[in-house]
Design a protein around this motif. Structure first.
Motif, short mmCIF file in Angstrom:
data_model
loop_
_atom_site.label_atom_id
_atom_site.label_comp_id
_atom_site.label_asym_id
_atom_site.label_seq_id
_atom_site.Cartn_x
_atom_site.Cartn_y
_atom_site.Cartn_z
N LYS A 61 15.11 12.64 24.59
CA LYS A 61 14.41 13.92 24.53
C LYS A 61 15.18 14.91 23.67
O LYS A 61 16.39 14.79 23.49
N SER A 62 14.46 15.90 23.15
CA SER A 62 15.05 16.86 22.22
C SER A 62 16.08 17.77 22.89
O SER A 62 16.90 18.39 22.21
N ASN A 63 16.10 17.84 24.22
CA ASN A 63 17.08 18.70 24.91
C ASN A 63 18.41 17.98 25.16
O ASN A 63 19.29 18.50 25.84
N GLY A 64 18.57 16.75 24.63
CA GLY A 64 19.82 16.01 24.78
C GLY A 64 19.88 15.12 26.01
O GLY A 64 20.91 14.53 26.29
N SER A 65 18.77 15.02 26.74
CA SER A 65 18.75 14.13 27.90
C SER A 65 18.04 12.82 27.53
O SER A 65 17.31 12.75 26.55
N TYR A 66 18.30 11.81 28.34
CA TYR A 66 17.62 10.53 28.14
C TYR A 66 17.39 9.86 29.48
O TYR A 66 18.03 10.18 30.47
N THR A 67 16.44 8.93 29.49
CA THR A 67 16.24 8.05 30.64
C THR A 67 16.26 6.61 30.14
O THR A 67 15.95 6.34 28.98
N HIS A 68 16.64 5.72 31.02
CA HIS A 68 16.67 4.29 30.71
C HIS A 68 16.20 3.56 31.96
O HIS A 68 16.76 3.74 33.03
N ASN A 69 15.16 2.77 31.82
CA ASN A 69 14.55 2.17 33.01
C ASN A 69 15.09 0.77 33.33
O ASN A 69 14.43 0.01 34.00
N GLU A 70 16.29 0.47 32.93
CA GLU A 70 16.87 -0.84 33.21
C GLU A 70 17.32 -0.99 34.66
O GLU A 70 17.72 -2.07 35.09
N LYS A 71 17.24 0.07 35.41
CA LYS A 71 17.59 0.08 36.83
C LYS A 71 19.06 -0.26 37.07
O LYS A 71 19.41 -0.99 37.97
N ALA A 72 19.89 0.29 36.22
CA ALA A 72 21.34 0.18 36.46
C ALA A 72 21.68 1.13 37.59
O ALA A 72 21.02 2.14 37.80
N CYS A 73 22.69 0.82 38.33
CA CYS A 73 23.15 1.68 39.44
C CYS A 73 22.07 1.87 40.49
O CYS A 73 21.99 2.93 41.12
N GLY A 74 21.22 0.90 40.68
CA GLY A 74 20.22 0.97 41.73
C GLY A 74 18.98 1.79 41.42
O GLY A 74 18.17 2.04 42.30
#
Length: 131
Positions: A61-74
């Motif tokens: 995202k343009s605000n410097g955040s991201y998501t990743h749906n690999e389900k790391a860390c539960g």
């Protein structure tokens, strides 16, 4: 008077439109990217990409955040990212530990190529843009 004329000419030549002088800022990384292939070496040379079906998705995202749906860390990872030239840095928390991962980043034929910084053998991931 002659000096004033030269000064006026110099002033006029130095003036320009802002859109002509300011750099155009584009960020190819923004958006959703789905893993489509990997090159992971078990200690040998890997020349061909291995296709990944229904690979995990990054959303930058343009605000410097991201998501990743690999389900790391539960669960789905929510973090922040930054780029410095051709290095992508991802930061997130996992079980009260701050994790930072660095990738060499490049774009080739509309694809995002990430490879782990410090990886001695081939460890590359190819993502296609979803939107």
């Amino acid at each position: 008077m002659k000096q004033l004329t030269y000064l006026c000419i110099l002033f006029l030549l130095s003036c320009g439109k802002d859109e002509d002088t300011l750099p155009l800022i584009t960020n190819e990384l923004l958006g959703k990217w789905q893993l489509e292939a990997t090159k992971i070496s078990p200690g040998d040379i890997v020349e061909n990409w291995t296709t990944v079906m229904n690979g995990p998705i990054f959303e930058f995202k343009s605000n410097g955040s991201y998501t990743h749906n690999e389900k790391a860390c539960g669960g789905i990872v929510n973090g922040i990212y930054s780029t410095n030239e051709s290095v992508l840095t991802l930061r997130y928390h996992c079980e009260n530990n701050a994790i930072e991962t660095n990738f060499n980043m490049s774009f080739s034929e509309g694809r995002l190529i990430l490879s782990n910084v410090g990886c001695i053998e081939e460890c590359s991931y190819k993502y296609r843009k979803m939107e």
